[in-house]
Design a protein around this motif. Structure first.
Motif, PDB file in Angstrom:
ATOM      1  N   ASP A  33       0.792  -1.449   0.318  1.00 68.47           N
ATOM      2  CA  ASP A  33       0.013  -0.241   0.260  1.00 68.47           C
ATOM      3  C   ASP A  33       0.874   1.416  -0.217  1.00 68.47           C
ATOM      4  O   ASP A  33       0.456   2.484  -0.743  1.00 68.47           O
ATOM      5  CB  ASP A  33      -0.953   0.024   1.144  1.00 68.47           C
ATOM      6  N   GLU A  34       2.200   1.382   0.954  1.00 67.66           N
ATOM      7  CA  GLU A  34       2.854   2.558   0.373  1.00 67.66           C
ATOM      8  C   GLU A  34       3.462   2.744  -0.969  1.00 67.66           C
ATOM      9  O   GLU A  34       3.433   4.105  -1.188  1.00 67.66           O
ATOM     10  CB  GLU A  34       4.087   2.159   1.951  1.00 67.66           C
ATOM     11  N   ILE A  35       4.028   1.780  -1.428  1.00 67.27           N
ATOM     12  CA  ILE A  35       4.580   1.911  -2.103  1.00 67.27           C
ATOM     13  C   ILE A  35       3.571   2.334  -3.530  1.00 67.27           C
ATOM     14  O   ILE A  35       3.683   3.280  -4.072  1.00 67.27           O
ATOM     15  CB  ILE A  35       5.686  -0.118  -2.913  1.00 67.27           C
ATOM     16  N   GLY A  36       2.160   1.559  -3.440  1.00 68.26           N
ATOM     17  CA  GLY A  36       1.251   2.749  -4.380  1.00 68.26           C
ATOM     18  C   GLY A  36       0.930   3.632  -4.021  1.00 68.26           C
ATOM     19  O   GLY A  36       0.643   4.668  -5.134  1.00 68.26           O
ATOM     20  N   ALA A  37       0.817   4.156  -2.781  1.00 65.48           N
ATOM     21  CA  ALA A  37       0.388   5.708  -2.692  1.00 65.48           C
ATOM     22  C   ALA A  37       1.329   6.798  -2.918  1.00 65.48           C
ATOM     23  O   ALA A  37       1.999   7.482  -2.901  1.00 65.48           O
ATOM     24  CB  ALA A  37       0.233   5.592  -1.236  1.00 65.48           C
ATOM     25  N   PRO A  44      -3.553  -2.829  -4.090  1.00 65.46           N
ATOM     26  CA  PRO A  44      -3.574  -3.347  -5.536  1.00 65.46           C
ATOM     27  C   PRO A  44      -3.395  -3.113  -6.502  1.00 65.46           C
ATOM     28  O   PRO A  44      -3.285  -3.858  -7.069  1.00 65.46           O
ATOM     29  CB  PRO A  44      -5.231  -3.690  -4.875  1.00 65.46           C
ATOM     30  N   GLY A  45      -3.560  -2.209  -6.579  1.00 61.78           N
ATOM     31  CA  GLY A  45      -3.240  -2.027  -8.339  1.00 61.78           C
ATOM     32  C   GLY A  45      -2.178  -2.049  -9.072  1.00 61.78           C
ATOM     33  O   GLY A  45      -1.563  -2.245 -10.258  1.00 61.78           O
ATOM     34  N   LEU A  46      -1.210  -2.040  -7.575  1.00 60.94           N
ATOM     35  CA  LEU A  46       0.445  -2.241  -8.072  1.00 60.94           C
ATOM     36  C   LEU A  46       0.304  -4.390  -8.889  1.00 60.94           C
ATOM     37  O   LEU A  46       1.085  -3.894  -9.509  1.00 60.94           O
ATOM     38  CB  LEU A  46       1.538  -2.381  -6.479  1.00 60.94           C
ATOM     39  N   TYR A  47      -0.670  -5.203  -8.817  1.00 62.49           N
ATOM     40  CA  TYR A  47      -0.196  -6.019  -8.906  1.00 62.49           C
ATOM     41  C   TYR A  47      -1.047  -6.400 -10.319  1.00 62.49           C
ATOM     42  O   TYR A  47      -0.470  -7.286 -10.328  1.00 62.49           O
ATOM     43  CB  TYR A  47      -1.539  -7.379  -7.756  1.00 62.49           C
ATOM     44  N   ARG A  48      -1.410  -5.038 -10.860  1.00 56.92           N
ATOM     45  CA  ARG A  48      -1.221  -5.127 -12.554  1.00 56.92           C
ATOM     46  C   ARG A  48       0.087  -4.960 -13.284  1.00 56.92           C
ATOM     47  O   ARG A  48       0.238  -5.629 -14.056  1.00 56.92           O
ATOM     48  CB  ARG A  48      -2.819  -4.558 -12.432  1.00 56.92           C
ATOM     49  N   HIS A  49       0.903  -4.636 -12.175  1.00 57.94           N
ATOM     50  CA  HIS A  49       2.453  -4.479 -13.047  1.00 57.94           C
ATOM     51  C   HIS A  49       3.615  -5.266 -12.534  1.00 57.94           C
ATOM     52  O   HIS A  49       3.767  -5.696 -12.984  1.00 57.94           O
ATOM     53  CB  HIS A  49       2.746  -2.952 -12.865  1.00 57.94           C
ATOM     54  N   PHE A  50       2.970  -6.065 -10.932  1.00 56.84           N
ATOM     55  CA  PHE A  50       4.144  -6.891 -10.370  1.00 56.84           C
ATOM     56  C   PHE A  50       3.448  -7.382  -9.230  1.00 56.84           C
ATOM     57  O   PHE A  50       1.999  -7.567  -8.450  1.00 56.84           O
ATOM     58  CB  PHE A  50       5.107  -5.572  -9.246  1.00 56.84           C
ATOM     59  N   PRO A  51       3.443  -8.841  -9.656  1.00 57.01           N
ATOM     60  CA  PRO A  51       2.845 -10.022  -8.877  1.00 57.01           C
ATOM     61  C   PRO A  51       3.224  -9.789  -6.969  1.00 57.01           C
ATOM     62  O   PRO A  51       2.475 -10.602  -6.467  1.00 57.01           O
ATOM     63  CB  PRO A  51       3.851 -11.589  -8.871  1.00 57.01           C
ATOM     64  N   GLY A  52       3.980  -8.817  -6.458  1.00 54.31           N
ATOM     65  CA  GLY A  52       4.306  -8.908  -5.702  1.00 54.31           C
ATOM     66  C   GLY A  52       6.008  -8.070  -5.243  1.00 54.31           C
ATOM     67  O   GLY A  52       5.970  -7.549  -5.727  1.00 54.31           O
ATOM     68  N   LYS A  53       6.119  -7.483  -3.927  1.00 53.92           N
ATOM     69  CA  LYS A  53       7.088  -6.822  -3.835  1.00 53.92           C
ATOM     70  C   LYS A  53       8.380  -7.707  -3.801  1.00 53.92           C
ATOM     71  O   LYS A  53       9.316  -6.743  -4.781  1.00 53.92           O
ATOM     72  CB  LYS A  53       7.022  -6.882  -2.230  1.00 53.92           C
TER      73      LYS A  53
END
Length: 210
Positions: A33-37, A44-53
């Protein structure tokens, strides 16, 4: 906005902010969430670009190792004169060391978190990068043994990769002055070798290349 600078895409933004946050607080100290912010999208929108950290960390560390090697090979191939090739390698690594300090911190702290295949790939790319330097340095300093050359190359990397420890009192060092200092330090380490010329000019604070 600099019209000559390519626009950073969303994946690049995510990776840049992830690198900064991971370096500042550690891999486990940062949530999705912090990376997304930091890039203006939901976690959750990050998962369109990466499966995870884990995938972000792998792309950061494998990616920078691959880019350093590719850039190093290009500099050597484009510069047949070994003195100029060595100078180009030094200057290129200085640019990396100043502009990508979070990635140096990440490598030092988090490399062991990569899965084994990615960790092996990083090490393989790094060895190949070292070989580019060793080949050029041996041409510039033919009187030095291979062991001495390798020791000098790794000493230069240690000097240049010290940049994450700078500016700890809240003041960012002047980039041009820091580049000039790092260049002088690198030359000093290499000039301890025998059999080479004194042909490399120090990078003064008002020089940007050439």
């Amino acid at each position: 906005m600099n019209p000559t600078k390519p626009v950073e895409n969303r994946r690049e933004q995510i990776l840049r902010e992830a690198a900064r946050l991971f370096a500042e607080r550690g891999f486990h100290g940062v949530g999705v969430d912090e990376i997304g912010a930091a890039v203006g999208i939901s976690g959750p929108g990050l998962y369109r670009h990466f499966p995870g950290k884990d995938a972000m960390l792998a792309e950061l560390l494998v990616g920078i190792s691959d880019r350093l090697l590719a850039a190093g090979r290009m500099r050597v191939a484009e510069t047949p004169d070994p003195l100029r090739a060595l100078d180009a390698l030094i200057r290129g690594h200085i640019d990396f060391a100043i502009d990508d300090r979070p990635l140096i911190t990440l490598h030092d702290r988090e490399l062991d978190r990569l899965r084994e295949s990615d960790r092996k790939l990083v090490r393989q790319l790094q060895r190949q990068y070292v070989e580019e330097w060793v080949g050029v340095v041996r041409r510039v300093y033919p009187g030095a043994t291979e062991l001495e050359v390798r020791a000098a190359v790794h000493a230069v990397f240690g000097l240049l990769n010290s940049t994450p420890h700078l500016g700890g009192q809240g003041a960012e060092p002047d980039r041009a002055a820091m580049a000039a200092l790092l260049h002088r330090l690198a030359l000093s380490a290499l000039e301890a070798l025998e059999g080479g010329p004194a042909g490399l000019r120090p990078w003064t604070a008002d020089r940007t290349g050439g």
